[in-house]
Write an enzyme that holds these catalytic residues in place. Sequence first.
Site, PDB file in Angstrom:
ATOM      1  N   ASN A 171       0.823  -1.205   0.000  1.00 54.84           N
ATOM      2  CA  ASN A 171       0.000   0.000   0.000  1.00 54.84           C
ATOM      3  C   ASN A 171       0.864   1.265   0.000  1.00 54.84           C
ATOM      4  O   ASN A 171       2.004   1.234  -0.432  1.00 54.84           O
ATOM      5  CB  ASN A 171      -1.009   0.004   1.157  1.00 54.84           C
ATOM      6  CG  ASN A 171      -2.360   0.557   0.735  1.00 54.84           C
ATOM      7  OD1 ASN A 171      -2.457   1.659   0.218  1.00 54.84           O
ATOM      8  ND2 ASN A 171      -3.406  -0.230   0.950  1.00 54.84           N
ATOM      9  N   ARG A 172       0.319   2.376   0.506  1.00 54.55           N
ATOM     10  CA  ARG A 172       0.920   3.694   0.301  1.00 54.55           C
ATOM     11  C   ARG A 172       1.508   4.280   1.571  1.00 54.55           C
ATOM     12  O   ARG A 172       0.987   4.062   2.669  1.00 54.55           O
ATOM     13  CB  ARG A 172      -0.131   4.665  -0.258  1.00 54.55           C
ATOM     14  CG  ARG A 172      -0.617   4.296  -1.635  1.00 54.55           C
ATOM     15  CD  ARG A 172      -1.846   5.094  -2.056  1.00 54.55           C
ATOM     16  NE  ARG A 172      -2.184   4.833  -3.458  1.00 54.55           N
ATOM     17  CZ  ARG A 172      -2.924   3.790  -3.855  1.00 54.55           C
ATOM     18  NH1 ARG A 172      -3.417   2.942  -2.964  1.00 54.55           N
ATOM     19  NH2 ARG A 172      -3.172   3.615  -5.136  1.00 54.55           N
ATOM     20  N   HIS A 231       3.629   0.144  -2.634  1.00 58.35           N
ATOM     21  CA  HIS A 231       3.954  -1.283  -2.752  1.00 58.35           C
ATOM     22  C   HIS A 231       5.458  -1.552  -2.808  1.00 58.35           C
ATOM     23  O   HIS A 231       5.918  -2.420  -3.566  1.00 58.35           O
ATOM     24  CB  HIS A 231       3.292  -1.893  -3.990  1.00 58.35           C
ATOM     25  CG  HIS A 231       1.797  -1.929  -3.928  1.00 58.35           C
ATOM     26  ND1 HIS A 231       1.089  -1.922  -2.744  1.00 58.35           N
ATOM     27  CD2 HIS A 231       0.864  -1.981  -4.926  1.00 58.35           C
ATOM     28  CE1 HIS A 231      -0.209  -1.985  -3.009  1.00 58.35           C
ATOM     29  NE2 HIS A 231      -0.381  -2.009  -4.315  1.00 58.35           N
ATOM     30  N   HIS A 238      -1.075  -9.666  -4.055  1.00 57.09           N
ATOM     31  CA  HIS A 238      -1.881  -8.764  -4.874  1.00 57.09           C
ATOM     32  C   HIS A 238      -2.584  -9.519  -6.003  1.00 57.09           C
ATOM     33  O   HIS A 238      -2.658  -9.033  -7.141  1.00 57.09           O
ATOM     34  CB  HIS A 238      -0.992  -7.657  -5.451  1.00 57.09           C
ATOM     35  CG  HIS A 238      -1.721  -6.397  -5.789  1.00 57.09           C
ATOM     36  ND1 HIS A 238      -2.462  -6.257  -6.940  1.00 57.09           N
ATOM     37  CD2 HIS A 238      -1.817  -5.209  -5.136  1.00 57.09           C
ATOM     38  CE1 HIS A 238      -2.969  -5.025  -6.988  1.00 57.09           C
ATOM     39  NE2 HIS A 238      -2.599  -4.376  -5.902  1.00 57.09           N
ATOM     40  N   SER A 239      -3.129 -10.686  -5.700  1.00 57.29           N
ATOM     41  CA  SER A 239      -3.892 -11.415  -6.717  1.00 57.29           C
ATOM     42  C   SER A 239      -5.222 -10.725  -7.001  1.00 57.29           C
ATOM     43  O   SER A 239      -5.860 -10.170  -6.106  1.00 57.29           O
ATOM     44  CB  SER A 239      -4.158 -12.850  -6.258  1.00 57.29           C
ATOM     45  OG  SER A 239      -2.984 -13.622  -6.304  1.00 57.29           O
ATOM     46  N   TYR A 240      -5.619 -10.796  -8.268  1.00 59.74           N
ATOM     47  CA  TYR A 240      -6.931 -10.327  -8.697  1.00 59.74           C
ATOM     48  C   TYR A 240      -7.807 -11.564  -8.880  1.00 59.74           C
ATOM     49  O   TYR A 240      -7.522 -12.418  -9.731  1.00 59.74           O
ATOM     50  CB  TYR A 240      -6.849  -9.584 -10.025  1.00 59.74           C
ATOM     51  CG  TYR A 240      -6.123  -8.262  -9.988  1.00 59.74           C
ATOM     52  CD1 TYR A 240      -6.822  -7.058  -9.952  1.00 59.74           C
ATOM     53  CD2 TYR A 240      -4.728  -8.210 -10.039  1.00 59.74           C
ATOM     54  CE1 TYR A 240      -6.161  -5.835  -9.962  1.00 59.74           C
ATOM     55  CE2 TYR A 240      -4.055  -6.992 -10.041  1.00 59.74           C
ATOM     56  CZ  TYR A 240      -4.783  -5.816 -10.005  1.00 59.74           C
ATOM     57  OH  TYR A 240      -4.115  -4.610 -10.005  1.00 59.74           O
ATOM     58  N   ASP A 242     -10.806  -5.764  14.369  1.00 64.35           N
ATOM     59  CA  ASP A 242     -10.518  -5.601  15.792  1.00 64.35           C
ATOM     60  C   ASP A 242      -9.684  -6.725  16.389  1.00 64.35           C
ATOM     61  O   ASP A 242      -9.218  -6.602  17.517  1.00 64.35           O
ATOM     62  CB  ASP A 242     -11.825  -5.504  16.591  1.00 64.35           C
ATOM     63  CG  ASP A 242     -12.595  -4.230  16.272  1.00 64.35           C
ATOM     64  OD1 ASP A 242     -11.948  -3.209  15.978  1.00 64.35           O
ATOM     65  OD2 ASP A 242     -13.841  -4.265  16.299  1.00 64.35           O
ATOM     66  N   GLN A 285      -7.166  -4.342   2.343  1.00 61.73           N
ATOM     67  CA  GLN A 285      -7.440  -3.422   1.250  1.00 61.73           C
ATOM     68  C   GLN A 285      -8.351  -4.103   0.240  1.00 61.73           C
ATOM     69  O   GLN A 285      -8.091  -5.223  -0.215  1.00 61.73           O
ATOM     70  CB  GLN A 285      -6.135  -3.000   0.565  1.00 61.73           C
ATOM     71  CG  GLN A 285      -6.300  -1.929  -0.497  1.00 61.73           C
ATOM     72  CD  GLN A 285      -6.432  -0.534   0.090  1.00 61.73           C
ATOM     73  OE1 GLN A 285      -6.264  -0.340   1.286  1.00 61.73           O
ATOM     74  NE2 GLN A 285      -6.700   0.443  -0.760  1.00 61.73           N
ATOM     75  N   GLU A 310      -6.767  -7.724  -0.018  1.00 61.33           N
ATOM     76  CA  GLU A 310      -5.389  -7.812   0.427  1.00 61.33           C
ATOM     77  C   GLU A 310      -5.254  -7.577   1.933  1.00 61.33           C
ATOM     78  O   GLU A 310      -5.163  -6.426   2.379  1.00 61.33           O
ATOM     79  CB  GLU A 310      -4.541  -6.771  -0.310  1.00 61.33           C
ATOM     80  CG  GLU A 310      -4.692  -6.766  -1.812  1.00 61.33           C
ATOM     81  CD  GLU A 310      -4.263  -5.433  -2.417  1.00 61.33           C
ATOM     82  OE1 GLU A 310      -3.151  -4.964  -2.090  1.00 61.33           O
ATOM     83  OE2 GLU A 310      -5.047  -4.848  -3.175  1.00 61.33           O
TER      84      GLU A 310
END
Length: 318
Positions: free
Chosen positions: A65-66, A93, A164-166, A232, A263, A283
């Site tokens: 992620n960012r 990433h 990161h599989s679609y 949680d 994500q 993700e």
Amino acid sequence: MMEQYVIENRNGMRAGILNRGATITELSLPTRHGGRVNTVLAYPQPEDYLTDRYYVGTTIGRYANRIANGRFMLGDSACQLTVNEVGCNNHLHGGLHGFDKKWWSVAKHTAEEIVLRCESHDGEEGYPGCLQAEVTYRVSDEDVLEVHYAAKTDRTTVVSLSNHSYFNLSKDAPSIQGHTVRVYADKFTPLDGRNLPIGAIASVADTVFDLRQGSDVNEVMDCIVNTNYAFDHTGNTLAVMAVLTDKESGRMLTISSDYPGMQLYFGNFLGGYFSLCQGICLEPQYFPDSPNNSHFPSAILEPGEHYKHTINYKFSKF
């Protein structure tokens, strides 16, 4: 050298793994009427992954992620990472040459399991510390692909590894619009225009982000696009995060993990060999921009500590 490895369980569930990026190229199931269905997007040839821009099936790290401006503080030290999402000035990433572009060595390969390892040197992409990372893929006879991450460092650093599989559970559908998605999260982290958290951990109640009862993908994919859901559970407890269902075939994918976040991305910016929204990413990972938000779950790894996280992908109703 590009190598592809296969692992398979007794039921015929099969995973294909590339040594570049520790990439999942195949996660296929036998169908009721014969033949197989690959539930993840994949390029036609292994060499096609060398020019991939969409992280298709790859292991992403050192930080999934960012991170805003590629900058954060570790104690009194300022860390500046490479900025590879140029339009938004984010580190994304793992940077220009993240774990998705590394050549992973194979430490073990059996019929049902493969273990891959790589090393990220001190200062690589701006990260402090030499990080040794390991990912284990195992297919169980319960039709689960288990993904186990492990890492250790010689200096304080940050780590968040994910896949990161679609996913597309239909056999030949050009999009995921015939799917439903359910996310078992009460909270999410609202984003700004740069796809960065604004710092809040908000309730999903009375928002479009509330997927607790399940929603048709075609009704939410343009509203949500991508977001991080907050869970949680703490410690090493595996909990169900999401269920993806193909309405036509009835195929189901249940995703469980001990990560604090997940994500969700509907593939709205896919291109090249793939169509828009041809696959959906779910993700499990640490929150985006966690190093700049002290109230988010910490992704800091210290020397002597062992980074360990698990993601399970369970399939049912073939």
